[in-house]
Design a protein around this motif. Sequence first.
Motif, short mmCIF file in Angstrom:
data_model
loop_
_atom_site.label_atom_id
_atom_site.label_comp_id
_atom_site.label_asym_id
_atom_site.label_seq_id
_atom_site.Cartn_x
_atom_site.Cartn_y
_atom_site.Cartn_z
N GLU A 37 -111.96 118.01 -47.02
CA GLU A 37 -111.80 117.87 -45.73
C GLU A 37 -113.34 117.68 -45.05
O GLU A 37 -113.28 117.54 -43.88
N LEU A 38 -114.21 117.62 -45.76
CA LEU A 38 -115.59 117.81 -45.12
C LEU A 38 -116.32 116.45 -45.41
O LEU A 38 -115.97 115.72 -46.23
N ARG A 64 -118.69 120.22 -41.10
CA ARG A 64 -116.98 120.19 -40.90
C ARG A 64 -116.93 119.77 -39.37
O ARG A 64 -117.68 120.52 -38.44
N GLU A 121 -115.39 120.26 -35.92
CA GLU A 121 -114.66 121.29 -35.35
C GLU A 121 -113.74 120.80 -34.22
O GLU A 121 -113.02 121.51 -33.71
N TYR A 157 -119.17 127.08 -48.74
CA TYR A 157 -118.52 126.23 -47.66
C TYR A 157 -118.01 127.27 -46.73
O TYR A 157 -117.57 126.64 -45.67
#
Lengths: 129, 486, 461
Positions: free
Chosen positions: A7-8, A18, A20, A97
């Motif tokens: 997902e990063l 990331r 947000e 992470y």
Amino acid sequence: MSEIPSELKYTKSHEWVRDEGDGTVTVGITDHAQELLGDLVFVELPETGTEMSAEDAVCVVESVKAASDVYMPVSGEVVVVNEGLVDAPETINDSPYDDGWLIKIKLSNPDELSGLMDADSYDVETAED
Amino acid sequence: MLIHEHSKPGRIGAPQAPVVKADISDIPEQFVRKERARLPEVSELQAVRHYTRLSKKNFSIDTHFYPLGSCTMKYNPRACNSLAMLPGFLSRHPLTPDRYSQGFLACMYELQSMLCNAMGMAAFSLAPMAGAQGEFAGIKMISAYHKANKDDARKEVLVPDAAHGTNPATATMCGFTVKEIPTLDNGDVNLDALRQATGPQTAALMLTNPSTLGVFERQIEKIAAIVHEAGGLLYYDGANLNAILGKIRPGDMGFDVIHTNLHKTFSTPHGGGGPGSGAVGVAARLEPFLPLPLISKENNQYRSLTGQDAPQSIGYLSAFMGNAGVLLRAYIYMRLLGKTGMERVAEFATLNANYMMAEAKRRGFQLAIPERRASHEFIITLKKEASELHVTAMDFAKRLLDLGYHAPTTYFPLLVPECLLIEPTESEAKEVLDGFMDALEQIREEAKTDPELVTTAPHTLPVQRLDEVSAARNLDLAWKTERHPG
Amino acid sequence: MPFIPHTDQEIDEMLEAIGIKDTDALFAEIPSHLRVSGLEGIPEGMTEMDVSRLMHQRAAENKQAVCFLGAGAYEHHIPAAVWQLTTRGEYYTAYTPYQAEASQGTLQLTYEYQSMMTALTDMDVSNASLYDGASALAEAILMAVRGNRKSKSRKIVIPRTVHPAYRKTANTIVGGQNIELVEVDYNRASGTVSLDAIKQAAGDDVTAVVIQHPSFFGTLEDVDAITDWAHQNNALMIAITNPLSIAILKPPGQWGERGADIACGDGQPLGAPLSSGGPYYGFLCCSQKLVRQMPGRIVGRTTDVNGTRGFVLTLQAREQHIRRSKATSNICTNQGLVVTASTIHMAILGPRGLEHTAAACHANTRALVEQLNAIDGVETAFSSPIFHESVLLLDRPADQVLEALAERDILGGYDLAADYPELGNAILVCATELRTEEDIMAYRSALQAILDVEIRHKEIA
């Protein structure tokens, strides 16, 4: 094999990003980077409010044998820094992470996010290291 | 034990200071120290015994073969020390007028001139206090030279990727940006890359020759031509001067500025990490920029020059005359060796290195650059041992300590994996070199039969491997007895 | 062949092992037209006997005189044990302690040195030393610029009461790094710098304030007020001090409310002979929060795998061999050997010995000033209290007077004409603990005679 969460977003210089979703991003160094550096002994964080452009050096992470710059993956203002790392830099080794994040940036140009690598591309990139 | 742990409140060392404290009541209260400094209080015998014992926990040239690559750990003749410490030299105040200091100044003047002769440069300054300060002075002079020529676009210093870390650090300190030039597998500079990188923005190329890889840069004339044609200057890092002393001079190779490490080539003591001395030499066109002081000879009188004599000088690098006592030691060493002795330094340093390299090859060790002639040092790579036996260059280094040898340089140059950079120097005898090669072979055998013996070495020293991570995370940099009140 | 042990037979064996005929073949890769046939112009080698004779002659050509010169280098008593131990081969011929297990002697000694310097200055940490006091100031300034993130100006205020050679050296080293060194004049009556003058020079934003205390003139500066002002204005305080003076004077760590942030200076008074200006060493101490900005080597205490106490170089990642162009400084060496001497010196003198030495320096200089001041044509320049140096004003050119004193085997002080022309005929004098009452009286009568004679000459003319 180092961990590369899907997902990063990633950079060639081994930062992860990331999104947000609120105009800010969280930034850290990847599992691969912390493995290369070894046991971290110090982290130099920027002052909050610092504005920088993508690829500017923003933090320094130090192990016994190496010191490495961490670069801004995107342009913006540093809004939060992970103060907990000052006394416990090993958090980056243990949890790159999650607890080991470095800074949060308020994006000045959200379009830059699309220029970052996804997990697959980063995987290919590190395989060449 | 620390000296602090021998301390007892109220114990007085020896009659080394006035017994009665003089009256200082005229000093206003606000300036006076309230509580005596918490320094150890020991007897003179305790101090002497403590520091004698501590000394025995050191490896040194006087006690061990010390083949530390790139550091030139040759014999430091004792006469250099005792003669430099004659009272007439030790008691000379640095601000004593020149006419009362002719003996000291004569030595300095002759040292300048011997260095010019040996290096092929027009002039030398003895001011820099270490190699790194010599580099700083050298690059600063290059900067001043371009500025004097109104050549303001030269903002870049070129540095081969094999260079010592001081080179890029120095260039940055002097306000330049650094561009790295790749090195070929055979150890030479990549000329195509150099040509591409050189231009009107080039202030200088910093080069060590022989390079840190232990080989002579064969294309030095082409390199000099490329840099000079572009208007840049050529800087010689004297780290490896011991390889060429008496055989070839930096000035003849085309270098415009050089620094020497007197503590390497001219055998002044390393002293547990200093003092060094980094005298700088220049070609004629850079002479006006040399750092101060400089010693001149006029009408048979020696004189130290000041800013009035040298208005374009980059200035002073220390409060007085650099590491004067170190300069004296280098001077004495050069007088002992003289012309013929100096001509033989590189010859025997190189003979020793090449002999060891041949022995290493014969004994089946892998050489980093096997096809080349070694300079005064050479590199073994333990890549194979590391991958097959899981015993690293660091393990070899630590085990060598057990066997009575100081370790070679490890993990430098950065370009060679698992490397041992070995520099025997000219002052070591053949049987010492053989003994060292036997030890390396023994360790390789141990790595096969009892690898743990090697990976946990050393076993015979006051401490085993130290926890550097904890040292850096939990900094303990000074002994604290108890906190000061208030 | 000096210091080359090879026998002819060994040379042959080695050449054979290499597979070459003669040593010349070792240099085959060097273009032959660049090779030198010999080092012309260098005299032939001498035996140790002959060199010894030469060096004794040269040493004798340096004048032996009673020294009242200070100005940054001071003649002090050094216990015999200090250099006897320091020149043991194990200290003298060891290198940088990169192999920690084989260097515990140097490493532990350096840790003890750091401990002693922090105790003396009352600062949190000390490095393992720099080249000398002047270059230590330059590094302190660079460190302040890196460490003070609140200031953007890169402006350093530096009074003219700081040693002129230190200011020149700092200029050479930090010049070209976009740092502004602003000089501040001193008060002519007190010989110290006033807080008002500092404020004026500082403007809105200043990165650091430098104070030398005792000043170059020997005077005591208003360190508490200046330190507090610096801190109230987000500036770092850089203290330069004589490490012997703080055996009796309030140390930098206790200046003002919070103490100085960086303390530096020359370690020479603690065990290094005058030796024409070096080797000395620069000390550099700082508060805990600046430790990672500190250049040079630092030794830390740790344990080995068995839990045995040991010492290592630490914070190495900031250094040039790892950080290359991003290093905190290009420094590689410290002044290890002189630090060894200094550590042993401090251990043997102890806190009381240093205190009594410092007090004797102060008292002797006071006595000297009193005696010289009593002569017609001599007066004290400044009203401030001093440590062990003082500026005297003469009624005629200082160089001539100093010359006449030197003829009488007295080094009478340092001529301030070049650096402080506004003071007129001024000299800086110093009397350490080594100067006896006889020395001082000899100086007085010599000076008296010189000034008298010249007065008589004038009267005759």
